[in-house]
Design a protein around this motif. Structure first.
Motif, PDB file in Angstrom:
ATOM      1  N   GLU A  64       0.862  -1.182   0.000  1.00  0.00           N
ATOM      2  CA  GLU A  64       0.000   0.000   0.000  1.00  0.00           C
ATOM      3  C   GLU A  64       0.895   1.228   0.000  1.00  0.00           C
ATOM      4  N   LEU A  65       0.576   2.172  -0.855  1.00  0.00           N
ATOM      5  CA  LEU A  65       1.351   3.405  -0.973  1.00  0.00           C
ATOM      6  C   LEU A  65       0.899   4.425   0.061  1.00  0.00           C
ATOM      7  N   HIS A  66       1.867   5.049   0.744  1.00  0.00           N
ATOM      8  CA  HIS A  66       1.579   6.125   1.690  1.00  0.00           C
ATOM      9  C   HIS A  66       1.892   7.491   1.076  1.00  0.00           C
ATOM     10  N   ARG A  67       2.997   7.556   0.305  1.00  0.00           N
ATOM     11  CA  ARG A  67       3.404   8.818  -0.318  1.00  0.00           C
ATOM     12  C   ARG A  67       4.367   8.493  -1.454  1.00  0.00           C
ATOM     13  N   VAL A 127       1.233   8.237  -8.100  1.00  0.00           N
ATOM     14  CA  VAL A 127       0.116   7.353  -7.786  1.00  0.00           C
ATOM     15  C   VAL A 127      -0.482   7.897  -6.490  1.00  0.00           C
ATOM     16  N   PRO A 128      -1.800   7.983  -6.373  1.00  0.00           N
ATOM     17  CA  PRO A 128      -2.412   8.547  -5.164  1.00  0.00           C
ATOM     18  C   PRO A 128      -2.115   7.730  -3.904  1.00  0.00           C
ATOM     19  N   ALA A 129      -1.923   8.424  -2.794  1.00  0.00           N
ATOM     20  CA  ALA A 129      -1.737   7.767  -1.498  1.00  0.00           C
ATOM     21  C   ALA A 129      -2.935   6.868  -1.217  1.00  0.00           C
ATOM     22  N   GLY A 130      -2.661   5.711  -0.610  1.00  0.00           N
ATOM     23  CA  GLY A 130      -3.717   4.764  -0.286  1.00  0.00           C
ATOM     24  C   GLY A 130      -3.941   3.715  -1.364  1.00  0.00           C
ATOM     25  N   THR A 131      -3.326   3.909  -2.530  1.00  0.00           N
ATOM     26  CA  THR A 131      -3.477   2.938  -3.611  1.00  0.00           C
ATOM     27  C   THR A 131      -2.722   1.658  -3.250  1.00  0.00           C
ATOM     28  N   LYS A 132      -3.324   0.528  -3.565  1.00  0.00           N
ATOM     29  CA  LYS A 132      -2.697  -0.773  -3.316  1.00  0.00           C
ATOM     30  C   LYS A 132      -2.296  -1.381  -4.648  1.00  0.00           C
ATOM     31  N   ASP A 180       9.999   6.964  -1.814  1.00  0.00           N
ATOM     32  CA  ASP A 180       8.562   6.764  -1.646  1.00  0.00           C
ATOM     33  C   ASP A 180       8.299   6.058  -0.312  1.00  0.00           C
ATOM     34  N   SER A 181       7.118   6.263   0.220  1.00  0.00           N
ATOM     35  CA  SER A 181       6.731   5.633   1.482  1.00  0.00           C
ATOM     36  C   SER A 181       5.613   4.631   1.205  1.00  0.00           C
ATOM     37  N   ALA A 233       8.480   0.893   4.500  1.00  0.00           N
ATOM     38  CA  ALA A 233       9.724   1.151   3.781  1.00  0.00           C
ATOM     39  C   ALA A 233       9.725   2.576   3.251  1.00  0.00           C
ATOM     40  N   GLY A 234      10.917   3.054   2.974  1.00  0.00           N
ATOM     41  CA  GLY A 234      11.036   4.332   2.301  1.00  0.00           C
ATOM     42  C   GLY A 234      11.069   5.537   3.207  1.00  0.00           C
ATOM     43  N   ASP A 235      10.801   5.398   4.494  1.00  0.00           N
ATOM     44  CA  ASP A 235      10.809   6.558   5.381  1.00  0.00           C
ATOM     45  C   ASP A 235      12.201   6.879   5.896  1.00  0.00           C
ATOM     46  N   ALA A 236      13.088   5.909   5.880  1.00  0.00           N
ATOM     47  CA  ALA A 236      14.447   6.168   6.359  1.00  0.00           C
ATOM     48  C   ALA A 236      15.225   6.867   5.249  1.00  0.00           C
TER      49      ALA A 236
END
Length: 80
Positions: free
Chosen positions: A16-19, A27-32, A61-62, A76-79
């Motif tokens: 699932e995409l957060h950002r 791609v919009p946040a919340g898209t799976k 990306d988050s 993933a992606g936040d670090a």
């Protein structure tokens, strides 16, 4: 590092995409979506549920894996 990403996000797993850090066509946040493959640069090539195919870039990306058990869900992606 790429080998670790390939093990964490094998083809067929769901995320699932957060950002997304794509200023032109994110791609919009919340898209799976479903991971198609991980390339040699560590990018996750995706088949998004909305029909898009834009890749995820770990570290930029988050996103999180959503088919893993709740205790083992990874973000993933936040670090940076």
């Amino acid at each position: 590092m790429v080998d670790l990403i390939k093990k964490q996000y094998p083809a067929g797993c769901r995320v699932e995409l957060h950002r997304m850090e794509d200023p032109w066509s994110p791609v919009p946040a919340g898209t799976k979506g479903t991971v198609v493959c991980v390339d040699d640069a560590g990018q996750l090539h995706m088949q998004w549920d909305n029909g898009r195919t834009l890749a995820l870039v770990p570290g930029a990306d988050s996103f999180s894996r959503i088919d893993a058990p709740a205790k083992k869900r990874e973000r993933a992606g936040d670090a940076r």
